[in-house]
Design a protein around this motif. Sequence first.
Motif, PDB file in Angstrom:
ATOM      1  N   UNK A 118    -110.120  52.530 -58.551  1.00 41.48           N
ATOM      2  CA  UNK A 118    -109.732  51.819 -57.337  1.00 41.48           C
ATOM      3  C   UNK A 118    -109.007  52.803 -56.432  1.00 41.48           C
ATOM      4  N   UNK A 119    -109.528  52.973 -55.238  1.00 37.38           N
ATOM      5  CA  UNK A 119    -108.860  53.825 -54.255  1.00 37.38           C
ATOM      6  C   UNK A 119    -108.173  52.929 -53.235  1.00 37.38           C
ATOM      7  N   UNK A 120    -106.860  53.020 -53.200  1.00 36.56           N
ATOM      8  CA  UNK A 120    -106.065  52.238 -52.252  1.00 36.56           C
ATOM      9  C   UNK A 120    -105.529  53.182 -51.184  1.00 36.56           C
ATOM     10  N   UNK A 121    -105.790  52.853 -49.936  1.00 39.68           N
ATOM     11  CA  UNK A 121    -105.347  53.723 -48.855  1.00 39.68           C
ATOM     12  C   UNK A 121    -104.810  52.891 -47.710  1.00 39.68           C
ATOM     13  N   UNK A 122    -104.190  53.574 -46.766  1.00 38.53           N
ATOM     14  CA  UNK A 122    -103.590  52.888 -45.635  1.00 38.53           C
ATOM     15  C   UNK A 122    -102.087  52.783 -45.810  1.00 38.53           C
ATOM     16  N   UNK A 123    -101.544  51.657 -45.459  1.00 37.53           N
ATOM     17  CA  UNK A 123    -100.104  51.448 -45.498  1.00 37.53           C
ATOM     18  C   UNK A 123     -99.670  51.028 -46.904  1.00 37.53           C
ATOM     19  N   UNK A 124     -99.755  51.979 -47.828  1.00 39.80           N
ATOM     20  CA  UNK A 124     -99.499  51.651 -49.234  1.00 39.80           C
ATOM     21  C   UNK A 124     -98.057  51.845 -49.639  1.00 39.80           C
ATOM     22  N   UNK A 125     -97.212  52.294 -48.738  1.00 35.54           N
ATOM     23  CA  UNK A 125     -95.811  52.541 -49.098  1.00 35.54           C
ATOM     24  C   UNK A 125     -95.106  51.280 -49.563  1.00 35.54           C
ATOM     25  N   UNK A 126     -95.536  50.135 -49.037  1.00 35.75           N
ATOM     26  CA  UNK A 126     -94.891  48.881 -49.403  1.00 35.75           C
ATOM     27  C   UNK A 126     -95.613  48.137 -50.512  1.00 35.75           C
ATOM     28  N   UNK A 127     -96.603  48.784 -51.127  1.00 36.78           N
ATOM     29  CA  UNK A 127     -97.343  48.152 -52.216  1.00 36.78           C
ATOM     30  C   UNK A 127     -96.738  48.636 -53.520  1.00 36.78           C
ATOM     31  N   UNK A 128     -95.939  47.787 -54.161  1.00 32.94           N
ATOM     32  CA  UNK A 128     -95.250  48.211 -55.381  1.00 32.94           C
ATOM     33  C   UNK A 128     -96.164  48.153 -56.596  1.00 32.94           C
TER      34      UNK A 128
END
Length: 116
Positions: free
Chosen positions: A22-32
């Motif tokens: 799974x590649x998660x990208x974008x505004x991931x800083x708030x994804x704990x």
Amino acid sequence: QVQFVESGGGLVQPGGSLRLSCAASGNIDNVYMIGWYRLAPGKQRELVAAISSAGITNYADSLKGRFTISRGNAKNTVTVYLQMNSLKPEDTAVYYCNRYPITLAWGQGTQVTVSS
């Protein structure tokens, strides 16, 4: 905005293994926490496993011991893996990754079919 792109699915015989990515990208800083979910025909979507940015994991009780979640962190991208062993026909489903526990927009998912 966070985007999730799943890959690695396929057709496997019972007892076989697959590794999903799974590649998660974008505004991931708030994804704990990021989780793997699955949706089987005629069933509700269910959580398979989740992992935090600190490596804390959470598994569905029925899948402990067969599935392992892990993650790699890079700048602006998080990759979450799901190693699936001893696969059974009932593991057949479309597998998705998303934020856990409150989900965002779903990606396309990746089909896993366990059949002889």
